[in-house]
Write an enzyme that holds these catalytic residues in place. Structure first.
Site, PDB file in Angstrom:
ATOM      1  CE  LYS A 179       2.418  10.785  -7.997  1.00 35.90           C
ATOM      2  NZ  LYS A 179       3.529   9.819  -7.858  1.00 35.90           N
ATOM      3  CE  LYS A 185       6.584  18.802 -21.309  1.00 30.38           C
ATOM      4  NZ  LYS A 185       7.658  19.728 -21.716  1.00 30.38           N
ATOM      5  CE1 TYR A 194       2.405  14.424  -6.927  1.00 35.32           C
ATOM      6  CE2 TYR A 194       0.303  14.141  -5.816  1.00 35.32           C
ATOM      7  CZ  TYR A 194       1.632  13.816  -5.947  1.00 35.32           C
ATOM      8  OH  TYR A 194       2.205  12.883  -5.103  1.00 35.32           O
ATOM      9  N   GLY A 201      14.779  11.945  -2.887  1.00 34.68           N
ATOM     10  CA  GLY A 201      13.693  12.688  -2.234  1.00 34.68           C
ATOM     11  C   GLY A 201      13.438  12.178  -0.831  1.00 34.68           C
ATOM     12  CG  PHE A 202      10.040  12.707   2.695  1.00 37.05           C
ATOM     13  CD1 PHE A 202      10.633  12.390   3.912  1.00 37.05           C
ATOM     14  CD2 PHE A 202       8.662  12.536   2.559  1.00 37.05           C
ATOM     15  CE1 PHE A 202       9.874  11.902   4.966  1.00 37.05           C
ATOM     16  CE2 PHE A 202       7.903  12.055   3.604  1.00 37.05           C
ATOM     17  CZ  PHE A 202       8.506  11.734   4.806  1.00 37.05           C
ATOM     18  NE  ARG A 252       5.138  17.273   1.255  1.00 38.35           N
ATOM     19  CZ  ARG A 252       5.699  16.136   0.856  1.00 38.35           C
ATOM     20  NH1 ARG A 252       4.968  15.065   0.696  1.00 38.35           N
ATOM     21  NH2 ARG A 252       6.999  16.074   0.632  1.00 38.35           N
TER      22      ARG A 252
HETATM   23  N1  UDP Z   1      -2.217  23.617   5.199  1.00 43.35           N
HETATM   24  C1  UDP Z   1      -2.375  24.623   6.149  1.00 43.35           C
HETATM   25  N2  UDP Z   1      -1.293  25.416   6.422  1.00 43.35           N
HETATM   26  C2  UDP Z   1      -0.076  25.253   5.832  1.00 43.35           C
HETATM   27  C3  UDP Z   1       0.083  24.206   4.872  1.00 43.35           C
HETATM   28  C4  UDP Z   1      -1.024  23.418   4.575  1.00 43.35           C
HETATM   29  O1  UDP Z   1      -3.457  24.802   6.725  1.00 43.35           O
HETATM   30  O2  UDP Z   1       0.857  26.012   6.161  1.00 43.35           O
HETATM   31  C5  UDP Z   1      -3.375  22.744   4.933  1.00 43.35           C
HETATM   32  C6  UDP Z   1      -3.703  22.570   3.447  1.00 43.35           C
HETATM   33  O3  UDP Z   1      -4.546  23.618   2.995  1.00 43.35           O
HETATM   34  C7  UDP Z   1      -4.389  21.210   3.462  1.00 43.35           C
HETATM   35  C8  UDP Z   1      -3.679  20.442   4.574  1.00 43.35           C
HETATM   36  O4  UDP Z   1      -3.057  21.443   5.379  1.00 43.35           O
HETATM   37  O5  UDP Z   1      -5.747  21.344   3.796  1.00 43.35           O
HETATM   38  C9  UDP Z   1      -2.619  19.484   4.065  1.00 43.35           C
HETATM   39  O6  UDP Z   1      -1.808  20.184   3.162  1.00 43.35           O
HETATM   40  P1  UDP Z   1      -0.493  19.603   2.533  1.00 43.35           P
HETATM   41  O7  UDP Z   1       0.049  20.653   1.625  1.00 43.35           O
HETATM   42  O8  UDP Z   1       0.406  19.092   3.602  1.00 43.35           O
HETATM   43  O9  UDP Z   1      -0.940  18.319   1.695  1.00 43.35           O
HETATM   44  P2  UDP Z   1      -2.242  17.883   0.868  1.00 43.35           P
HETATM   45  O10 UDP Z   1      -2.823  16.786   1.664  1.00 43.35           O
HETATM   46  O11 UDP Z   1      -3.201  19.036   0.734  1.00 43.35           O
HETATM   47  O12 UDP Z   1      -1.699  17.458  -0.445  1.00 43.35           O
END
Ligand code: UDP
Length: 328
Positions: free
Chosen positions: A157, A99, A153, A15-16, A194
Protein backbone atom coordinates in the site's frame (compact mmCIF):
# COMPACT_ATOMS: atom_id res chain seq x y z
CA UNK A 1 -26.69 22.62 -11.39
CA UNK A 2 -27.83 19.93 -13.82
CA UNK A 3 -27.29 16.37 -12.62
CA UNK A 4 -24.62 14.52 -14.57
CA UNK A 5 -24.48 10.73 -14.42
CA UNK A 6 -20.87 9.57 -14.48
CA UNK A 7 -19.23 6.35 -15.64
CA UNK A 8 -17.33 4.90 -12.74
CA UNK A 9 -15.03 1.87 -12.60
CA UNK A 10 -14.41 0.13 -9.29
CA UNK A 11 -11.67 -2.46 -8.85
CA UNK A 12 -12.46 -4.89 -6.04
CA UNK A 13 -16.09 -3.99 -6.65
CA UNK A 14 -17.40 -7.37 -5.46
CA UNK A 15 -15.65 -7.02 -2.11
CA UNK A 16 -17.01 -5.71 1.16
CA UNK A 17 -16.12 -2.06 0.58
CA UNK A 18 -16.41 -2.20 -3.22
CA UNK A 19 -19.93 -3.61 -3.24
CA UNK A 20 -21.16 -0.85 -0.92
CA UNK A 21 -19.52 1.65 -3.25
CA UNK A 22 -21.23 0.06 -6.29
CA UNK A 23 -24.56 0.24 -4.50
CA UNK A 24 -24.26 3.89 -3.47
CA UNK A 25 -23.10 4.98 -6.92
CA UNK A 26 -25.86 3.04 -8.69
CA UNK A 27 -28.42 4.50 -6.28
CA UNK A 28 -27.12 7.96 -7.18
CA UNK A 29 -27.84 7.23 -10.86
CA UNK A 30 -24.30 6.57 -12.12
CA UNK A 31 -23.02 3.82 -14.42
CA UNK A 32 -20.79 1.33 -12.64
CA UNK A 33 -18.24 -1.08 -14.07
CA UNK A 34 -17.16 -3.54 -11.42
CA UNK A 35 -13.82 -5.34 -11.77
CA UNK A 36 -13.01 -8.22 -9.43
CA UNK A 37 -11.10 -11.50 -9.54
CA UNK A 38 -13.53 -12.97 -6.96
CA UNK A 39 -10.85 -14.35 -4.63
CA UNK A 40 -12.15 -12.63 -1.50
CA UNK A 41 -14.92 -10.70 -3.24
CA UNK A 42 -18.15 -12.58 -3.74
CA UNK A 43 -20.58 -12.70 -6.64
CA UNK A 44 -23.38 -12.73 -3.99
CA UNK A 45 -22.53 -9.11 -3.26
CA UNK A 46 -23.10 -8.00 -6.84
CA UNK A 47 -25.85 -10.42 -7.93
CA UNK A 48 -28.26 -7.86 -6.51
CA UNK A 49 -27.22 -5.41 -9.25
CA UNK A 50 -27.30 -7.92 -12.12
CA UNK A 51 -30.58 -6.62 -13.55
CA UNK A 52 -29.52 -3.00 -13.40
CA UNK A 53 -28.73 -1.79 -16.94
CA UNK A 54 -26.27 0.74 -15.50
CA UNK A 55 -24.16 -2.06 -13.95
CA UNK A 56 -21.55 -4.24 -15.60
CA UNK A 57 -19.30 -6.87 -14.01
CA UNK A 58 -15.98 -7.97 -15.50
CA UNK A 59 -14.02 -10.77 -13.85
CA UNK A 60 -10.40 -9.65 -14.03
CA UNK A 61 -7.29 -9.66 -11.84
CA UNK A 62 -5.69 -6.20 -11.62
CA UNK A 63 -2.23 -7.82 -11.53
CA UNK A 64 -2.73 -8.10 -15.31
CA UNK A 65 -3.17 -4.88 -17.35
CA UNK A 66 -6.77 -3.95 -17.95
CA UNK A 67 -7.99 -3.33 -21.47
CA UNK A 68 -11.74 -2.98 -21.35
CA UNK A 69 -13.94 -0.53 -23.16
CA UNK A 70 -16.95 0.68 -21.33
CA UNK A 71 -20.32 0.08 -23.02
CA UNK A 72 -21.43 3.19 -21.22
CA UNK A 73 -18.94 5.56 -22.86
CA UNK A 74 -15.65 7.01 -21.60
CA UNK A 75 -14.87 6.31 -17.96
CA UNK A 76 -14.80 9.41 -15.77
CA UNK A 77 -13.62 8.03 -12.44
CA UNK A 78 -11.85 4.99 -11.00
CA UNK A 79 -11.87 3.75 -7.41
CA UNK A 80 -9.00 1.34 -6.84
CA UNK A 81 -10.18 -0.98 -4.05
CA UNK A 82 -8.77 -4.32 -5.19
CA UNK A 83 -6.91 -6.18 -2.42
CA UNK A 84 -7.92 -8.36 0.53
CA UNK A 85 -7.78 -6.16 3.65
CA UNK A 86 -7.90 -8.81 6.35
CA UNK A 87 -4.50 -9.86 7.77
CA UNK A 88 -5.62 -13.51 7.68
CA UNK A 89 -6.56 -13.25 4.01
CA UNK A 90 -3.70 -11.09 2.75
CA UNK A 91 -1.10 -13.26 4.49
CA UNK A 92 -2.36 -16.45 2.81
CA UNK A 93 -0.64 -15.50 -0.46
CA UNK A 94 1.70 -12.62 0.40
CA UNK A 95 3.34 -12.51 -3.04
CA UNK A 96 -0.05 -12.11 -4.68
CA UNK A 97 -0.97 -9.42 -2.11
CA UNK A 98 2.13 -7.39 -2.90
CA UNK A 99 1.54 -7.79 -6.63
CA UNK A 100 -2.12 -6.81 -6.29
CA UNK A 101 -1.12 -3.63 -4.51
CA UNK A 102 1.86 -2.66 -6.65
CA UNK A 103 1.17 -4.09 -10.12
CA UNK A 104 -2.52 -3.44 -9.58
CA UNK A 105 -1.88 0.23 -8.83
CA UNK A 106 0.55 0.54 -11.77
CA UNK A 107 -1.92 -1.09 -14.16
CA UNK A 108 -4.84 1.01 -13.02
CA UNK A 109 -2.78 4.21 -13.15
CA UNK A 110 -1.73 3.44 -16.74
CA UNK A 111 -5.34 2.67 -17.60
CA UNK A 112 -6.53 5.90 -16.06
CA UNK A 113 -3.77 7.85 -17.84
CA UNK A 114 -4.89 6.41 -21.18
CA UNK A 115 -8.48 7.35 -20.47
CA UNK A 116 -7.68 10.63 -18.73
CA UNK A 117 -9.90 9.50 -15.84
CA UNK A 118 -9.64 10.66 -12.26
CA UNK A 119 -8.42 7.85 -9.98
CA UNK A 120 -8.81 7.35 -6.23
CA UNK A 121 -6.62 4.98 -4.24
CA UNK A 122 -8.11 3.31 -1.18
CA UNK A 123 -5.00 3.31 0.94
CA UNK A 124 -4.97 2.37 4.58
CA UNK A 125 -3.93 3.14 8.15
CA UNK A 126 -1.55 0.20 7.65
CA UNK A 127 0.84 2.61 5.92
CA UNK A 128 1.55 3.92 9.44
CA UNK A 129 2.55 0.39 10.56
CA UNK A 130 2.78 0.04 14.36
CA UNK A 131 2.63 3.81 14.90
CA UNK A 132 4.90 5.73 17.25
CA UNK A 133 2.80 8.87 16.77
CA UNK A 134 -0.71 8.93 18.22
CA UNK A 135 -3.25 9.79 16.95
CA UNK A 136 -1.99 9.34 13.40
CA UNK A 137 -1.79 12.50 11.28
CA UNK A 138 -1.30 12.32 7.51
CA UNK A 139 2.20 13.75 7.65
CA UNK A 140 3.42 10.95 9.94
CA UNK A 141 5.65 8.77 7.75
CA UNK A 142 5.02 5.51 9.60
CA UNK A 143 6.85 2.68 11.33
CA UNK A 144 6.79 -0.44 9.19
CA UNK A 145 8.86 -3.61 9.40
CA UNK A 146 9.79 -4.37 5.79
CA UNK A 147 10.41 -8.03 6.67
CA UNK A 148 7.33 -8.64 8.80
CA UNK A 149 4.30 -10.77 7.97
CA UNK A 150 2.16 -7.66 7.42
CA UNK A 151 4.67 -6.06 5.05
CA UNK A 152 3.12 -7.55 1.89
CA UNK A 153 0.07 -5.37 2.57
CA UNK A 154 1.69 -2.42 4.37
CA UNK A 155 4.60 -1.99 1.99
CA UNK A 156 2.37 -2.80 -0.97
CA UNK A 157 0.00 0.00 0.00
CA UNK A 158 2.93 2.34 0.66
CA UNK A 159 4.46 1.63 -2.76
CA UNK A 160 1.02 2.15 -4.32
CA UNK A 161 0.82 5.60 -2.74
CA UNK A 162 4.26 6.37 -4.17
CA UNK A 163 3.12 5.28 -7.63
CA UNK A 164 0.05 7.47 -7.34
CA UNK A 165 2.00 10.58 -6.33
CA UNK A 166 4.59 9.96 -9.06
CA UNK A 167 1.89 9.68 -11.73
CA UNK A 168 0.58 12.98 -10.41
CA UNK A 169 4.03 14.62 -10.53
CA UNK A 170 5.21 13.09 -13.78
CA UNK A 171 1.99 12.98 -15.82
CA UNK A 172 -0.30 15.41 -13.97
CA UNK A 173 -2.77 12.57 -13.55
CA UNK A 174 -5.76 13.53 -11.42
CA UNK A 175 -5.34 11.39 -8.31
CA UNK A 176 -6.80 11.12 -4.80
CA UNK A 177 -5.47 9.09 -1.86
CA UNK A 178 -7.69 8.05 1.07
CA UNK A 179 -6.27 6.25 4.11
CA UNK A 180 -9.02 4.09 5.55
CA UNK A 181 -9.05 3.00 9.19
CA UNK A 182 -10.71 -0.33 10.17
CA UNK A 183 -13.94 -0.34 8.17
CA UNK A 184 -16.73 -2.68 9.34
CA UNK A 185 -20.36 -3.45 8.64
CA UNK A 186 -22.75 -5.77 6.80
CA UNK A 187 -21.28 -7.85 3.92
CA UNK A 188 -18.00 -8.57 5.68
CA UNK A 189 -17.27 -12.26 5.17
CA UNK A 190 -17.85 -14.23 8.34
CA UNK A 191 -14.63 -16.20 7.81
CA UNK A 192 -12.61 -13.17 6.76
CA UNK A 193 -10.59 -13.33 9.99
CA UNK A 194 -10.96 -9.71 11.06
CA UNK A 195 -11.88 -9.03 14.62
CA UNK A 196 -15.50 -7.86 14.25
CA UNK A 197 -16.78 -10.81 12.15
CA UNK A 198 -14.78 -13.24 14.32
CA UNK A 199 -16.17 -11.90 17.59
CA UNK A 200 -19.77 -11.61 16.35
CA UNK A 201 -19.69 -15.13 14.97
CA UNK A 202 -18.22 -16.54 18.17
CA UNK A 203 -20.65 -14.58 20.36
CA UNK A 204 -23.69 -15.63 18.33
CA UNK A 205 -22.70 -19.29 18.78
CA UNK A 206 -21.79 -18.79 22.49
CA UNK A 207 -18.28 -19.96 21.67
CA UNK A 208 -15.18 -18.54 23.41
CA UNK A 209 -14.08 -15.18 22.00
CA UNK A 210 -10.46 -15.31 20.83
CA UNK A 211 -8.47 -12.30 22.01
CA UNK A 212 -5.00 -12.11 20.49
CA UNK A 213 -2.52 -10.79 23.06
CA UNK A 214 -3.77 -9.03 26.22
CA UNK A 215 -6.68 -7.30 24.46
CA UNK A 216 -5.35 -3.86 25.38
CA UNK A 217 -4.39 -3.00 21.80
CA UNK A 218 -6.75 -0.42 20.34
CA UNK A 219 -8.52 0.22 17.06
CA UNK A 220 -11.00 2.87 15.87
CA UNK A 221 -13.73 1.26 13.78
CA UNK A 222 -15.61 3.15 11.10
CA UNK A 223 -19.01 2.04 9.81
CA UNK A 224 -18.94 1.28 6.12
CA UNK A 225 -21.54 3.84 4.99
CA UNK A 226 -19.54 6.57 6.74
CA UNK A 227 -16.38 5.42 4.99
CA UNK A 228 -18.14 5.41 1.60
CA UNK A 229 -19.44 8.93 2.21
CA UNK A 230 -15.85 10.00 2.88
CA UNK A 231 -14.63 8.41 -0.37
CA UNK A 232 -17.39 10.05 -2.41
CA UNK A 233 -16.61 13.43 -0.83
CA UNK A 234 -12.92 13.02 -1.60
CA UNK A 235 -13.62 12.12 -5.24
CA UNK A 236 -15.77 15.26 -5.50
CA UNK A 237 -13.00 17.63 -4.38
CA UNK A 238 -11.22 19.86 -6.88
CA UNK A 239 -8.12 18.66 -8.73
CA UNK A 240 -5.85 20.62 -6.40
CA UNK A 241 -6.70 18.39 -3.42
CA UNK A 242 -5.12 14.97 -3.74
CA UNK A 243 -4.71 13.90 -0.09
CA UNK A 244 -3.61 11.69 1.49
CA UNK A 245 -6.50 12.08 3.86
CA UNK A 246 -7.44 9.88 6.83
CA UNK A 247 -10.99 8.49 6.73
CA UNK A 248 -11.82 6.87 10.04
CA UNK A 249 -13.53 7.09 13.38
CA UNK A 250 -11.92 8.82 16.35
CA UNK A 251 -13.75 6.52 18.77
CA UNK A 252 -10.82 4.40 19.97
CA UNK A 253 -11.48 1.24 21.98
CA UNK A 254 -9.48 -1.73 23.20
CA UNK A 255 -10.10 -5.13 21.65
CA UNK A 256 -11.18 -6.44 25.09
CA UNK A 257 -13.79 -3.64 25.28
CA UNK A 258 -15.00 -4.59 21.82
CA UNK A 259 -15.50 -8.19 22.97
CA UNK A 260 -17.46 -7.06 26.07
CA UNK A 261 -19.62 -4.69 24.00
CA UNK A 262 -20.53 -7.44 21.53
CA UNK A 263 -21.29 -9.92 24.33
CA UNK A 264 -23.62 -7.30 25.80
CA UNK A 265 -25.36 -6.45 22.48
CA UNK A 266 -25.86 -10.12 21.59
CA UNK A 267 -26.64 -11.28 25.15
CA UNK A 268 -24.06 -14.02 24.59
CA UNK A 269 -22.74 -16.57 27.08
CA UNK A 270 -19.30 -16.51 25.46
CA UNK A 271 -16.18 -16.40 27.64
CA UNK A 272 -12.90 -14.75 26.61
CA UNK A 273 -9.84 -16.81 25.71
CA UNK A 274 -6.41 -15.34 25.10
CA UNK A 275 -4.18 -16.40 22.21
CA UNK A 276 -0.71 -15.22 21.18
CA UNK A 277 -0.53 -11.78 19.63
CA UNK A 278 0.47 -11.88 15.96
CA UNK A 279 3.80 -10.38 14.88
CA UNK A 280 3.80 -6.60 14.28
CA UNK A 281 0.15 -6.24 15.39
CA UNK A 282 -0.23 -2.46 15.92
CA UNK A 283 -0.64 -1.49 19.59
CA UNK A 284 -2.66 1.70 19.11
CA UNK A 285 -4.55 3.09 16.16
CA UNK A 286 -6.70 6.20 15.89
CA UNK A 287 -6.81 8.74 13.10
CA UNK A 288 -6.57 12.47 13.36
CA UNK A 289 -9.36 13.55 10.98
CA UNK A 290 -8.91 17.32 11.03
CA UNK A 291 -7.98 17.29 7.35
CA UNK A 292 -11.10 15.32 6.36
CA UNK A 293 -13.26 17.68 8.40
CA UNK A 294 -11.70 20.71 6.74
CA UNK A 295 -11.37 19.56 3.12
CA UNK A 296 -14.26 17.09 2.81
CA UNK A 297 -16.55 18.46 5.48
CA UNK A 298 -16.61 14.85 6.63
CA UNK A 299 -16.86 13.10 9.98
CA UNK A 300 -18.41 9.74 10.90
CA UNK A 301 -22.11 9.91 11.74
CA UNK A 302 -23.12 6.38 12.80
CA UNK A 303 -22.63 5.76 16.55
CA UNK A 304 -20.44 2.71 17.20
CA UNK A 305 -23.08 0.73 19.06
CA UNK A 306 -25.63 1.30 16.30
CA UNK A 307 -23.14 0.20 13.64
CA UNK A 308 -22.37 -2.94 15.63
CA UNK A 309 -26.09 -3.68 16.06
CA UNK A 310 -26.60 -3.42 12.27
CA UNK A 311 -23.64 -5.73 11.70
CA UNK A 312 -24.86 -8.24 14.28
CA UNK A 313 -28.31 -8.19 12.62
CA UNK A 314 -26.69 -8.97 9.26
CA UNK A 315 -24.76 -11.95 10.62
CA UNK A 316 -27.80 -13.16 12.58
CA UNK A 317 -29.76 -13.20 9.35
CA UNK A 318 -27.02 -15.22 7.69
CA UNK A 319 -26.92 -17.58 10.64
CA UNK A 320 -30.64 -18.19 10.42
CA UNK A 321 -30.19 -18.83 6.69
CA UNK A 322 -27.77 -21.59 7.72
CA UNK A 323 -24.75 -19.91 6.19
CA UNK A 324 -22.59 -19.52 9.28
CA UNK A 325 -22.61 -22.75 11.24
CA UNK A 326 -19.19 -24.40 11.63
CA UNK A 327 -17.37 -21.59 9.84
CA UNK A 328 -15.44 -20.38 12.95
N1 UDP B 1 -7.94 -9.82 16.88
C1 UDP B 1 -8.30 -10.57 18.00
N2 UDP B 1 -9.04 -11.70 17.79
C2 UDP B 1 -9.47 -12.10 16.56
C3 UDP B 1 -9.12 -11.31 15.43
C4 UDP B 1 -8.34 -10.18 15.63
O1 UDP B 1 -7.94 -10.24 19.14
O2 UDP B 1 -10.17 -13.13 16.48
C5 UDP B 1 -7.17 -8.58 17.11
C6 UDP B 1 -5.93 -8.45 16.22
O3 UDP B 1 -4.82 -9.11 16.81
C7 UDP B 1 -5.77 -6.93 16.18
C8 UDP B 1 -7.20 -6.40 16.24
O4 UDP B 1 -7.98 -7.48 16.76
O5 UDP B 1 -5.07 -6.47 17.31
C9 UDP B 1 -7.76 -6.01 14.88
O6 UDP B 1 -7.51 -7.06 14.00
P1 UDP B 1 -8.06 -7.13 12.53
O7 UDP B 1 -7.55 -8.39 11.93
O8 UDP B 1 -9.53 -6.91 12.53
O9 UDP B 1 -7.44 -5.87 11.77
P2 UDP B 1 -6.08 -5.03 11.86
O10 UDP B 1 -6.49 -3.72 12.38
O11 UDP B 1 -5.09 -5.71 12.77
O12 UDP B 1 -5.60 -5.00 10.45
Amino acid sequence: MEYQARRILITGGAGFLGSHLCEQLLDAGHHVICIDNLTTGSSHHIDIFADNPRFKFIQHDVVTPLDVHSDFGPIDEIYNCACPASPLQYQKNPVQTLKTNVYGAANMLEYSRRLNARILQTSTSEVYGDPEVHPQVEKYVGHVNTLGIRACYEEGKRAAETLFIDYYRQYALRIKIARLFNVYGPRMQIDDGRVIPNFIHQALLDQPITIYGDGLQTRSFCYVTDTIRGLLSLMATGDDFIGPVNIGSTHEITIAELAETLIDIIGSKSSLIFKPKPQDDPVRRRPNIDLAREKLNWAPAIPFREGLQNTVAYFEQMLSAGELANAV
